[in-house]
Design a protein around this motif. Structure first.
Motif, PDB file in Angstrom:
ATOM      1  N   MET A 115     -32.950 -25.659 -34.279  1.00 59.11           N
ATOM      2  CA  MET A 115     -32.515 -25.572 -35.660  1.00 59.11           C
ATOM      3  C   MET A 115     -31.126 -26.195 -35.764  1.00 59.11           C
ATOM      4  O   MET A 115     -30.418 -26.330 -34.795  1.00 59.11           O
ATOM      5  N   HIS A 116     -30.743 -26.552 -36.913  1.00 63.09           N
ATOM      6  CA  HIS A 116     -29.507 -27.288 -37.045  1.00 63.09           C
ATOM      7  C   HIS A 116     -28.860 -26.935 -38.358  1.00 63.09           C
ATOM      8  O   HIS A 116     -29.518 -26.742 -39.351  1.00 63.09           O
ATOM      9  N   ILE A 117     -27.535 -26.891 -38.306  1.00 57.73           N
ATOM     10  CA  ILE A 117     -26.806 -26.565 -39.526  1.00 57.73           C
ATOM     11  C   ILE A 117     -27.125 -27.560 -40.637  1.00 57.73           C
ATOM     12  O   ILE A 117     -27.064 -27.244 -41.802  1.00 57.73           O
ATOM     13  N   GLY A 118     -27.479 -28.774 -40.269  1.00 60.17           N
ATOM     14  CA  GLY A 118     -27.703 -29.793 -41.279  1.00 60.17           C
ATOM     15  C   GLY A 118     -28.896 -29.544 -42.149  1.00 60.17           C
ATOM     16  O   GLY A 118     -29.019 -30.123 -43.224  1.00 60.17           O
ATOM     17  N   GLN A 119     -29.802 -28.674 -41.703  1.00 58.84           N
ATOM     18  CA  GLN A 119     -30.994 -28.465 -42.494  1.00 58.84           C
ATOM     19  C   GLN A 119     -30.735 -27.604 -43.707  1.00 58.84           C
ATOM     20  O   GLN A 119     -31.631 -27.307 -44.461  1.00 58.84           O
ATOM     21  N   SER A 120     -29.517 -27.184 -43.867  1.00 58.60           N
ATOM     22  CA  SER A 120     -29.212 -26.328 -45.006  1.00 58.60           C
ATOM     23  C   SER A 120     -28.142 -26.977 -45.872  1.00 58.60           C
ATOM     24  O   SER A 120     -27.137 -26.370 -46.180  1.00 58.60           O
ATOM     25  N   ALA A 121     -28.336 -28.226 -46.196  1.00 55.75           N
ATOM     26  CA  ALA A 121     -27.310 -28.931 -46.961  1.00 55.75           C
ATOM     27  C   ALA A 121     -27.172 -28.375 -48.359  1.00 55.75           C
ATOM     28  O   ALA A 121     -28.060 -27.743 -48.888  1.00 55.75           O
ATOM     29  N   ASN A 122     -26.006 -28.618 -48.944  1.00 57.25           N
ATOM     30  CA  ASN A 122     -25.722 -28.118 -50.276  1.00 57.25           C
ATOM     31  C   ASN A 122     -26.659 -28.722 -51.302  1.00 57.25           C
ATOM     32  O   ASN A 122     -26.868 -29.919 -51.335  1.00 57.25           O
ATOM     33  N   ARG A 167     -28.496 -18.847 -43.492  1.00 53.35           N
ATOM     34  CA  ARG A 167     -27.212 -19.338 -43.989  1.00 53.35           C
ATOM     35  C   ARG A 167     -26.977 -18.787 -45.372  1.00 53.35           C
ATOM     36  O   ARG A 167     -27.859 -18.850 -46.230  1.00 53.35           O
ATOM     37  N   VAL A 168     -25.789 -18.292 -45.599  1.00 57.43           N
ATOM     38  CA  VAL A 168     -25.407 -17.797 -46.919  1.00 57.43           C
ATOM     39  C   VAL A 168     -24.094 -18.476 -47.285  1.00 57.43           C
ATOM     40  O   VAL A 168     -23.162 -18.472 -46.482  1.00 57.43           O
ATOM     41  N   SER A 169     -24.025 -19.052 -48.469  1.00 55.13           N
ATOM     42  CA  SER A 169     -22.841 -19.799 -48.863  1.00 55.13           C
ATOM     43  C   SER A 169     -22.473 -19.500 -50.297  1.00 55.13           C
ATOM     44  O   SER A 169     -23.310 -19.062 -51.099  1.00 55.13           O
ATOM     45  N   SER A 170     -21.228 -19.796 -50.594  1.00 55.65           N
ATOM     46  CA  SER A 170     -20.765 -19.671 -51.964  1.00 55.65           C
ATOM     47  C   SER A 170     -19.717 -20.730 -52.192  1.00 55.65           C
ATOM     48  O   SER A 170     -18.969 -21.078 -51.276  1.00 55.65           O
ATOM     49  N   TYR A 182     -21.452 -18.580 -44.236  1.00 60.82           N
ATOM     50  CA  TYR A 182     -21.743 -17.754 -43.057  1.00 60.82           C
ATOM     51  C   TYR A 182     -23.069 -18.234 -42.490  1.00 60.82           C
ATOM     52  O   TYR A 182     -24.063 -18.352 -43.201  1.00 60.82           O
ATOM     53  N   LEU A 183     -23.060 -18.484 -41.205  1.00 69.72           N
ATOM     54  CA  LEU A 183     -24.218 -19.104 -40.578  1.00 69.72           C
ATOM     55  C   LEU A 183     -24.646 -18.299 -39.366  1.00 69.72           C
ATOM     56  O   LEU A 183     -23.801 -17.823 -38.604  1.00 69.72           O
ATOM     57  N   ARG A 184     -25.953 -18.175 -39.176  1.00 67.83           N
ATOM     58  CA  ARG A 184     -26.478 -17.483 -38.006  1.00 67.83           C
ATOM     59  C   ARG A 184     -27.615 -18.330 -37.439  1.00 67.83           C
ATOM     60  O   ARG A 184     -28.587 -18.607 -38.128  1.00 67.83           O
ATOM     61  N   LEU A 185     -27.464 -18.701 -36.190  1.00 70.02           N
ATOM     62  CA  LEU A 185     -28.461 -19.548 -35.530  1.00 70.02           C
ATOM     63  C   LEU A 185     -29.067 -18.815 -34.342  1.00 70.02           C
ATOM     64  O   LEU A 185     -28.337 -18.199 -33.571  1.00 70.02           O
ATOM     65  N   GLY A 208     -21.249 -18.169 -37.199  1.00 71.00           N
ATOM     66  CA  GLY A 208     -20.067 -18.915 -37.572  1.00 71.00           C
ATOM     67  C   GLY A 208     -19.705 -18.713 -39.022  1.00 71.00           C
ATOM     68  O   GLY A 208     -20.557 -18.362 -39.850  1.00 71.00           O
ATOM     69  N   THR A 209     -18.446 -18.948 -39.306  1.00 71.07           N
ATOM     70  CA  THR A 209     -17.951 -18.931 -40.679  1.00 71.07           C
ATOM     71  C   THR A 209     -17.161 -20.207 -40.900  1.00 71.07           C
ATOM     72  O   THR A 209     -16.305 -20.549 -40.072  1.00 71.07           O
ATOM     73  N   LEU A 210     -17.478 -20.902 -41.972  1.00 71.53           N
ATOM     74  CA  LEU A 210     -16.826 -22.178 -42.238  1.00 71.53           C
ATOM     75  C   LEU A 210     -16.327 -22.226 -43.667  1.00 71.53           C
ATOM     76  O   LEU A 210     -16.977 -21.723 -44.585  1.00 71.53           O
ATOM     77  N   GLY A 211     -15.184 -22.840 -43.849  1.00 77.99           N
ATOM     78  CA  GLY A 211     -14.687 -23.128 -45.188  1.00 77.99           C
ATOM     79  C   GLY A 211     -14.851 -24.620 -45.444  1.00 77.99           C
ATOM     80  O   GLY A 211     -14.858 -25.420 -44.517  1.00 77.99           O
ATOM     81  N   GLN A 212     -15.026 -24.976 -46.713  1.00 79.89           N
ATOM     82  CA  GLN A 212     -15.217 -26.395 -46.990  1.00 79.89           C
ATOM     83  C   GLN A 212     -14.693 -26.782 -48.360  1.00 79.89           C
ATOM     84  O   GLN A 212     -14.519 -25.945 -49.235  1.00 79.89           O
TER      85      GLN A 212
END
Lengths: 130, 205
Positions: B1-8, B30-33, B47-50, B59-63
Motif C-alpha cells: 500500500m502506498h500513501i499516494g493512493q489517497s491523494a487529495n 487515512r484521515v485528513s482535514s 493522520y496515516l496508518r499503514l 504518521g502525522t503530516l502537515g501540508q
C-alpha cells in the motif's frame, strides 16, 4: 483481503460504519426546503430575483456548494437559487442588494469568476466596478 | 500500500472552507482535514496508518496546498495544484510504536485536472522521502457522468483510475470506481482489478 487481516478487517469495518454514519448525519443536517426550480421564478418574497449572476467555471455541484455558502453569508441575501445548466445564481435580497464589487469578491473567494451581473430594474444601483 | 493512493480530492475548496476526508483500503487508513484560508491556498493535516506485510507505520503530516492556476470556462474548469509538506512517520513490527524513533517524512505533489459536467480527467505526480531514497508515483483518472444532475441532486460519476509505482514490484494499479456527490458530501467506492476495495469519503463545511 485474506484471513490474516481478520482483526484489521474488523477495524476497517468499524471505521467504514462510522464514516457511513457520519455521512448520513451530514446529509440529514443539510435537509432544507427545495430551491426554486426556475432561477427567474418567484422567490420567497413572491417576486423575481433582485440580482442574477452568471458565473464561469460552475460545473461541479460539490464544489459550487462553496458559492452558495458564501453568498448566503452576505447580509442582504435572503435566498438564492443556483442553476448549473445556464450557470446562473439568482439572489433574492432584503434592503440594498450586494454591490458588483461585493459579488465579484465573493464569487472569487469561492473560486469562480463572474461573467455577468443582471439587476432587476428598480433594485439598487450597482456599485463601483473594480 | 502506498500513501499516494489517497491523494487529495479537493486540495483547495473555498475561502474559509473546511474539508475533511478519509480513505480506506486494505492495509491503509487515512484521515485528513484542510482549511482554505485564501481562495488559492489551504493548510491541512493528515493522520496515516499503514499495515505492511512485515511492519506497521503510523504518521502525522502537515501540508500546504496551493492552487497555482485555474481556468474558469463557460462550461468547464481546469486546475493546477501544487502540494507539499512533511511530518513524522514511526514504524513497528508489532502493534507498539515508540514515537521517539519516528523519522521525518516529506512529500510533494503536483496535480492538474479538467472537467465539464459530464467529463473529468486528472493527472497527479508525487514524490515522498522517508528514511531512504525518495519514491515517486503517478495517478491518472478519467471520469464520465452517465447523467447530468441539477444542483442539489445526487451526481454520479464512473471513474477509471490508474496508478503507477515505478519503485514497486506491483507497479501498476487499475481501479474502476464510482464517485457520488450529494450537497457537500462526496464518496467513492470501488475495487482494483485484484479485488482490493477502495473507499473514500469527503465533506466540506
Amino acid at each position: 483481503m485474506d484471513s490474516t487481516d481478520g482483526p484489521f478487517l474488523k477495524v476497517i469495518h468499524m471505521r467504514v460504519m462510522i464514516c457511513c454514519l457520519l455521512f448520513l448525519f451530514s446529509v440529514a443536517v443539510q435537509a432544507k426546503p427545495p430551491e426554486p426550480v426556475m432561477p427567474s421564478g418567484p422567490g420567497p418574497a413572491g417576486g423575481p430575483p433582485a440580482v442574477v449572476v452568471t458565473v464561469k467555471g460552475m460545473v461541479c455541484s460539490f464544489c459550487v456548494q462553496g458559492i452558495e455558502k458564501m453568498l448566503r453569508d452576505l447580509p442582504s441575501v435572503k435566498d438564492l437559487a443556483i442553476n448549473l445548466d445556464d450557470r446562473k445564481v439568482s439572489l433574492w435580497t432584503t434592503g440594498s442588494p450586494p454591490t458588483d464589487v461585493q459579488l465579484q469578491k465573493t464569487v472569487r473567494d469561492a473560486g469562480y469568476e463572474v461573467e455577468k451581473i443582471y439587476r432587476e430594474p428598480g433594485s439598487s444601483k450597482k456599485g463601483q466596478q473594480p | 500500500m502506498h500513501i499516494g493512493q489517497s491523494a487529495n480530492a479537493h486540495p483547495v475548496t473555498f475561502k474559509n472552507g473546511l474539508a475533511a476526508y478519509s480513505t480506506f483500503q486494505p492495509g491503509m487508513a487515512r484521515v485528513s482535514s484542510n482549511y482554505t484560508f485564501h481562495h488559492r491556498a489551504a493548510v491541512g493535516v493528515t493522520y496515516l496508518r499503514l499495515h505492511m506485510p512485515d511492519e506497521r507505520r503510523i504518521g502525522t503530516l502537515g501540508q500546504l496546498n496551493l492552487l497555482l492556476y485555474r481556468f474558469n470556462g463557460a462550461g468547464s474548469q481546469g486546475n493546477v495544484y501544487v502540494m507539499g509538506g512533511g511530518g513524522a512517520l514511526a514504524s513497528s513490527d508489532d502493534s507498539r510504536f515508540d514515537l521517539k524513533d519516528a523519522g521525518p517524512v516529506y512529500f510533494g505533489s503536483i496535480q492538474s485536472d479538467f472537467e465539464t459536467r459530464t467529463f473529468y480527467t486528472a493527472l497527479q505526480g508525487s514524490v515522498l522521502a522517508h528514511d531512504d531514497a525518495p519514491t515517486a508515483w503517478a495517478r491518472y483518472r478519467l471520469g464520465l457522468a452517465p447523467y447530468v444532475a441539477s444542483y442539489g441532486e445526487l451526481q454520479t460519476w464512473l471513474v477509471g483510475q490508474i496508478m503507477w509505482f515505478p519503485d514497486m514490484e506491483d507497479d501498476l494499479n487499475v481501479t474502476p470506481l464510482m464517485r457520488f456527490f450529494y450537497r457537500t458530501v462526496l464518496w467513492e467506492l470501488g475495487a482494483d482489478l485484484k479485488g482490493r476495495p477502495w473507499i473514500q469519503l469527503m465533506a466540506h463545511f
